[in-house]
Write a protein that holds these residues in place. Sequence first.
Motif, short mmCIF file in Angstrom:
data_model
loop_
_atom_site.label_atom_id
_atom_site.label_comp_id
_atom_site.label_asym_id
_atom_site.label_seq_id
_atom_site.Cartn_x
_atom_site.Cartn_y
_atom_site.Cartn_z
N GLY A 17 4.08 -8.89 11.38
CA GLY A 17 5.46 -8.76 10.92
C GLY A 17 5.64 -7.82 9.75
O GLY A 17 6.76 -7.60 9.29
N GLY A 18 4.55 -7.23 9.26
CA GLY A 18 4.62 -6.31 8.13
C GLY A 18 5.38 -5.04 8.48
O GLY A 18 5.56 -4.71 9.66
N THR A 19 5.83 -4.33 7.46
CA THR A 19 6.69 -3.16 7.67
C THR A 19 6.06 -1.89 7.09
O THR A 19 5.46 -1.92 6.03
N PHE A 20 6.27 -0.81 7.83
CA PHE A 20 5.83 0.51 7.42
C PHE A 20 7.08 1.37 7.19
O PHE A 20 7.97 1.39 8.03
N HIS A 21 7.12 2.06 6.05
CA HIS A 21 8.26 2.91 5.70
C HIS A 21 7.77 4.33 5.44
O HIS A 21 6.79 4.53 4.71
N VAL A 22 8.48 5.30 6.00
CA VAL A 22 8.23 6.71 5.73
C VAL A 22 9.51 7.28 5.15
O VAL A 22 10.59 7.17 5.76
N PHE A 23 9.42 7.87 3.96
CA PHE A 23 10.57 8.48 3.30
C PHE A 23 10.30 9.97 3.15
O PHE A 23 9.19 10.37 2.79
N LEU A 28 0.86 -1.17 0.00
CA LEU A 28 0.00 0.00 0.00
C LEU A 28 0.90 1.22 0.00
O LEU A 28 1.75 1.36 0.88
N GLU A 29 0.70 2.10 -0.99
CA GLU A 29 1.40 3.38 -0.99
C GLU A 29 0.41 4.45 -0.61
O GLU A 29 -0.63 4.62 -1.25
N ILE A 30 0.76 5.21 0.42
CA ILE A 30 -0.09 6.31 0.90
C ILE A 30 0.43 7.59 0.27
O ILE A 30 1.61 7.92 0.39
N GLY A 31 -0.45 8.33 -0.41
CA GLY A 31 -0.05 9.59 -1.04
C GLY A 31 0.82 9.35 -2.25
O GLY A 31 1.94 9.86 -2.33
N CYS A 32 0.30 8.63 -3.22
CA CYS A 32 1.11 8.20 -4.37
C CYS A 32 1.48 9.33 -5.32
O CYS A 32 2.35 9.15 -6.17
N GLY A 33 0.85 10.48 -5.20
CA GLY A 33 1.20 11.59 -6.10
C GLY A 33 1.07 11.17 -7.55
O GLY A 33 0.10 10.54 -7.95
N ALA A 70 15.56 11.24 4.60
CA ALA A 70 15.38 10.35 5.75
C ALA A 70 14.51 9.17 5.37
O ALA A 70 13.61 9.29 4.54
N ALA A 71 14.80 8.05 6.00
CA ALA A 71 13.99 6.84 5.87
C ALA A 71 13.75 6.32 7.28
O ALA A 71 14.70 6.12 8.04
N VAL A 72 12.49 6.14 7.62
CA VAL A 72 12.13 5.57 8.91
C VAL A 72 11.28 4.34 8.63
O VAL A 72 10.30 4.41 7.89
N VAL A 112 3.53 -1.15 3.91
CA VAL A 112 2.86 0.13 3.69
C VAL A 112 3.97 1.17 3.65
O VAL A 112 4.90 1.12 4.46
N PHE A 113 3.90 2.09 2.68
CA PHE A 113 4.94 3.11 2.59
C PHE A 113 4.37 4.44 2.13
O PHE A 113 3.30 4.50 1.53
N ALA A 114 5.13 5.50 2.47
CA ALA A 114 4.75 6.86 2.09
C ALA A 114 6.01 7.64 1.76
O ALA A 114 7.01 7.55 2.49
N VAL A 115 5.98 8.36 0.65
CA VAL A 115 7.11 9.18 0.21
C VAL A 115 6.67 10.64 0.24
O VAL A 115 5.74 11.03 -0.46
N ASN A 116 7.35 11.42 1.06
CA ASN A 116 7.06 12.85 1.19
C ASN A 116 5.59 13.15 1.49
O ASN A 116 4.98 14.02 0.87
N VAL A 117 5.02 12.43 2.43
CA VAL A 117 3.64 12.66 2.86
C VAL A 117 3.70 13.33 4.23
O VAL A 117 4.02 12.70 5.24
#
Length: 176
Positions: free
Chosen positions: A117-123, A22-27, A160-162, A90-95
């Motif tokens: 065990g799923g992963t969430f990434h914020v870039f 899932l990409e949040i805020g795909c632009g 940054a990547a969290v 689930v990930f988000a880039v510049n959201v």
Amino acid sequence: MGANALLNRAEIFPVGPADRLLEIGCGSGATAARVADHLTTGHLLAIDRAAGAVRLARERNAAHIRSGHVEVRQLAIEEADLPDSSFDTVFAVNVSLFWLGTPPGLLDQIGRLLAPGGTFHVFAERPTRMAIEAIAARATSALRQAHFTNITTTVTGTRAAVSAQRPPGPSNALGR
């Protein structure tokens, strides 16, 4: 700055050929296209609240949409009624909502959407190192408060990547 400047961020997290993402805020869909290139049987749901962004993302990802590996929807994550445990990543880039005051319950919802065990990434990328360090610190703190585990924060220059994992098991520490 924008998603194109962060396309290489899609390489920071492994994308398996059968992953559910899932990409949040795909632009405009630039990162979605990069991620979808790795899918063979997997699926990416890319969402954005803006109709114009959704139109651009659909145009850019037309071939991936036709293949059935990508779906693009006009949808705000705060209003998303998606099945529990339906995504590996689930990930988000510049959201900005992940660092300008994460809405109450949003991280709980993301935890609910992630498979055990799923992963969430914020870039994120910003013009100054000081700004990006503050963003990374806020995102990291919010994830800790929401009981995510294995939190890693990487700051390189003005990027940054969290990343964090949903606690494993059917009943996680996110209040379910």
